[in-house]
Write an enzyme that holds these catalytic residues in place. Structure first.
Site, PDB file in Angstrom:
ATOM      1  N   ARG A   1      -0.537  11.450   2.310  1.00  0.00           N
ATOM      2  CA  ARG A   1       0.906  11.290   2.507  1.00  0.00           C
ATOM      3  C   ARG A   1       1.674  12.044   1.423  1.00  0.00           C
ATOM      4  NH1 ARG A   1       0.877   5.933   5.006  1.00  0.00           N
ATOM      5  NH2 ARG A   1      -1.276   5.626   5.677  1.00  0.00           N
TER       6      ARG A   1
ATOM      7  N   GLY B   1      -0.072   2.349  -2.209  1.00  0.00           N
ATOM      8  CA  GLY B   1      -1.500   2.566  -1.949  1.00  0.00           C
ATOM      9  C   GLY B   1      -1.948   1.866  -0.685  1.00  0.00           C
TER      10      GLY B   1
ATOM     11  N   ARG C   1      -4.029  -2.395   2.825  1.00  0.00           N
ATOM     12  CA  ARG C   1      -4.792  -3.126   3.854  1.00  0.00           C
ATOM     13  C   ARG C   1      -5.589  -2.167   4.733  1.00  0.00           C
ATOM     14  NH1 ARG C   1      -0.213  -4.938   8.259  1.00  0.00           N
ATOM     15  NH2 ARG C   1       1.257  -3.249   7.864  1.00  0.00           N
TER      16      ARG C   1
ATOM     17  N   ASP D   1       6.043   7.411   1.672  1.00  0.00           N
ATOM     18  CA  ASP D   1       4.630   7.056   1.792  1.00  0.00           C
ATOM     19  C   ASP D   1       4.203   6.964   3.261  1.00  0.00           C
ATOM     20  OD1 ASP D   1       6.475   4.755   1.430  1.00  0.00           O
ATOM     21  OD2 ASP D   1       4.726   3.588   2.020  1.00  0.00           O
TER      22      ASP D   1
ATOM     23  N   GLY E   1      -3.439  -8.195   3.012  1.00  0.00           N
ATOM     24  CA  GLY E   1      -4.450  -7.220   3.425  1.00  0.00           C
ATOM     25  C   GLY E   1      -4.746  -7.227   4.916  1.00  0.00           C
TER      26      GLY E   1
END
Ligand code: AMP
Ligand code: MG
Length: 480
Positions: free
Chosen positions: A178, A89, A92, A247, A121
Site C-alpha cells: 500500500r 499494519g 487481522r 493505507d 483480529g
C-alpha cells in the site's frame, strides 16, 4: 493427493524482519464453506476437487498451514481521513506467501497480530461476504482489484454493534503493498528500508523504471497513472469506495480493502456511502481528488529517494490528464460513441447534471440507454426523468453525435460496457441475511449474475431492478 498450493516463493518475506512480524493465524472452531470463486481457483491453479478436501477448509480458515508457507503480518502506516495515523499494519490479515504463479495469498480475519491495536483480529461474516462478492464483481467488470478465492465461516462470536460470527476471506493479489508501506519507513527516517521497498516494487512490478533517469520518480509517475485509470473506472461505473485512506491505496492501482463501499443507486455526485464519514471526505465526486491527495502523500514518502521536489511534483503532472482521458474514454463507450469529438465533454457534463437533478438510477439508466440505442426507442429512458424538456434537449445533441456511428456497433459496445447487474447494497444484504441462517443460495445466485454482469440472465430481472425503499435505510459503516 497433489499439494493444495504447489510451490511457494516468498518475495515479500525476503525483504526481512523490518517489514513484518512472522506469526501463524489463530484457528477458528468448526469452519464451513460460505462461498468459493472458481475463477480465482483457476488463477491459482488449484487441483480439481480442492473444495472437497478437508485440508483446504482448514488452510483457508487459518487452522492449518500449507507446507512451504511463511505466514506474516506486514507493517505499514498511513493517513486516515486526512490525518496522520502513525503505525497501522495488517491487524487481522496474514500473508501466507506467494504462489509459483506470482499471486500472494492473504487470509483476512484470522486473528490478532502485533498491529491489531484495539481490534480483535477478526472479520465478521457480513463484511467478508461483501468483500468476496465485490472483489469478484469488480474483476468481472474488468476493474483492477484484489481477488477473493473464498470465504469460510465459523460459529465463533465476534462483537460489533451487535454480536455477529467470524469469517475469513482468502484474498489474492500480485501484491498487497500500500502507499502506507512507503509512508511508514519515510516517517521513521528509515531510508535504507524505504529504498529496499521501492527497489523491490520496481523489480517485481514496474521493471521498466530501471531504465529511467530517476527510477523512483518514474515509479511514482506510473503509480499515479494507474491510480488515475482506476479512479476513472470507479467514477464511470458509479463505485464509491468509502474509506480512501492512504493505507487502503494499492501500489499496483488495484481496488483494495472493501468496507463500506457502494455502487450508486440514484445518481448523486455528493453521495457518502460510509456512515462514519461525517464530513463527506470520501463522497463519490471527491474520490478523484482524494486519490491525488493520497498520491501527494506517496510522493512525500518517496522524496528521499527521488531527491528533487520538482521531479516528484512533475511525476504527478499526468494524474489529471490521464484521469480525464480515461474517464472520457469510458463515458464515450457507455454512450456508444465510437469516435472522439469536441462536444463529448459538454454532453457528459450535461448528462451528469440531469441524472443528479432527477436522482436517476445510475445503472438502470445506462442499461436502458443501451437498449434504446439498439431499438431506436428512447421512451423508457425518457420516463426516468421528471424534467422531460431538459432530457429531450440533451437527447437531441446526443443523437446528433450518435448518428455518425454505426448503430449496431454502438449498441453492441454499450451492452458490453453498461452492466445489467452490479452489487447493490440491498442485494448484498439479502445474501448476507440468508447466509446468516446458513442458506448460501442467494450468495451463489449473486455470484453467478455478477460473474457475467453484461449478460441478460432471463428470469433474474429482480436483481437488475430499482432498489426497494428499504435500501436507502441500510447503514454501512467502517465496522467490519
Ligand atoms: P481499515 O479501515 O479496515 O482499512 O483498517 C484500518 C486498520 O485497522 C488496518 O491496520 C487494519 O488491519 C486494522 N483493523 C481493522 N479492523 C480490525 C480488527 N477487527 N482487528 C484488528 N485490526 C483491525
Ligand atoms: Mg485497510
Amino acid at each position: 493427493m497433489p499439494p493444495l498450493l504447489g510451490d511457494w516463493r516468498h518475495g515479500f518475506a525476503a525483504l526481512g524482519p523490518s517489514f513484518f512480524t512472522e506469526l501463524p493465524p489463530t484457528p477458528l472452531p468448526s469452519p464451513h464453506w460460505v462461498g468459493v470463486s472458481g475463477a480465482v481457483a483457476a488463477l491459482l491453479d488449484l487441483p480439481s476437487g480442492w473444495q472437497q478436501r478437508a485440508d483446504a477448509l482448514q488452510v483457508f480458515t487459518g487452522n492449518a498451514l500449507p507446507p512451504g508457507s511463511q505466514p506474516l503480518a506486514s507493517v505499514y502506516s498511513g493517513h486516515q481521513f486526512g490525518v496522520w495515523a502513525g503505525q497501522l499494519g495488517d491487524g487481522r490479515a496474514i500473508l501466507l506467501g506467494e504462489t509459483a504463479g506470482g499471486q500472494e495469498i492473504q487470509l483476512k480475519g484470522c486473528g490478532r497480530t502485533p498491529y491489531s491495536r484495539m481490534g480483535d483480529g477478526r472479520a465478521v461474516l457480513r463484511s467478508s461476504i461483501r468483500e468476496f462478492l465485490c472483489s469478484e464483481a469488480m474483476a468481472a467488470l474488468a476493474i483492477p482489484t484484489t481477488r477473493a478465492l473464498c470465504v469460510t465461516g465459523s460459529p465463533q462470536p465476534v462483537a460489533r454493534e451487535e454480536l455477529e460470527t467470524a469469517a475469513v476471506v482468502t484474498r489474492v493479489a500480485p501484491s498487497f503493498i500500500r502507499f502506507g508501506h512507503f509512508e511508514h519507513f519515510a516517517a521513521r527516517g528509515q531510508e535504507v528500508e524505504l529504498r529496499q521497498l521501492a527497489d523491490y516494487v520496481i523489480d517485481r512490478y514496474y521493471p521498466a523504471c530501471r531504465g529511467a533517469a530517476n527510477p523512483y520518480a518514474r515509479l511514482l509517475q506510473l503509480v499515479s497513472e494507474r491510480t488515475a485509470a482506476l479512479l476513472a473506472q470507479w467514477q464511470a461505473v458509479g463505485f464509491c469506495h468509502g474509506v480512501m485512506n492512504t493505507d487502503n491505496m494499492s501500489i499496483l492501482g488495484l481496488t483494495i480493502d472493501y468496507g463500506p463501499f457502494q455502487f450508486l443507486d440514484a445518481f448523486d455526485p455528493n453521495h457518502i456511502c460510509n456512515h462514519s464519514d461525517h464530513l463527506g471526505r470520501y463522497a463519490f465526486n471527491r474520490q478523484p481528488g482524494v486519490a491525488y491527495w493520497n498520491l501527494l502523500c506517496l510522493a512525500k514518502a518517496l522524496l528521499p529517494l527521488i531527491r528533487d521536489v520538482e521531479q516528484a511534483q512533475a511525476a504527478l503532472d499526468d494524474y489529471e490528464p490521464v484521469f480525464v482521458e480515461q474517464f472520457m474514454a469510458r463515458m464515450r463507450a457507455k454512450l456508444g460513441l465510437l469516435r472522439t469529438s469536441a462536444g463529448d465533454e459538454t454532453l457528459v457534463d450535461g448528462l451528469q447534471q440531469l441524472l443528479a437533478a432527477g436522482r436517476v438510477d445510475y445503472t438502470i439508466f445506462w442499461r436502458r440507454l443501451s437498449h434504446a440505442v439498439a431499438r431506436g426507442d428512447f421512451e423508457p429512458v425518457r420516463d426516468m426523468f421528471a424534467d422531460r424538456a431538459a432530457f429531450d434537449a440533451w437527447l437531441l445533441s446526443y443523437k446528433e453525435l450518435l448518428a455518425r456511428d454505426d448503430k449496431a456497433l454502438s449498441a453492441d459496445l454499450m451492452l458490453k460496457t453498461n452492466p445489467r447487474f452490479v452489487l447493490r447494497n440491498h442485494l448484498a444484504e439479502q445474501a448476507i441475511s440468508a447466509a446468516k441462517l446458513g442458506d448460501f443460495s442467494e450468495l451463489q445466485t449473486l455470484q453467478t449474475l455478477l460473474a457475467r454482469p453484461f449478460d441478460e440472465h432471463p428470469g433474474f430481472e429482480a436483481y437488475a431492478d430499482f432498489p426497494p425503499d428499504w435500501a436507502s435505510t441500510i447503514s454501512i459503516s467502517c465496522s467490519s
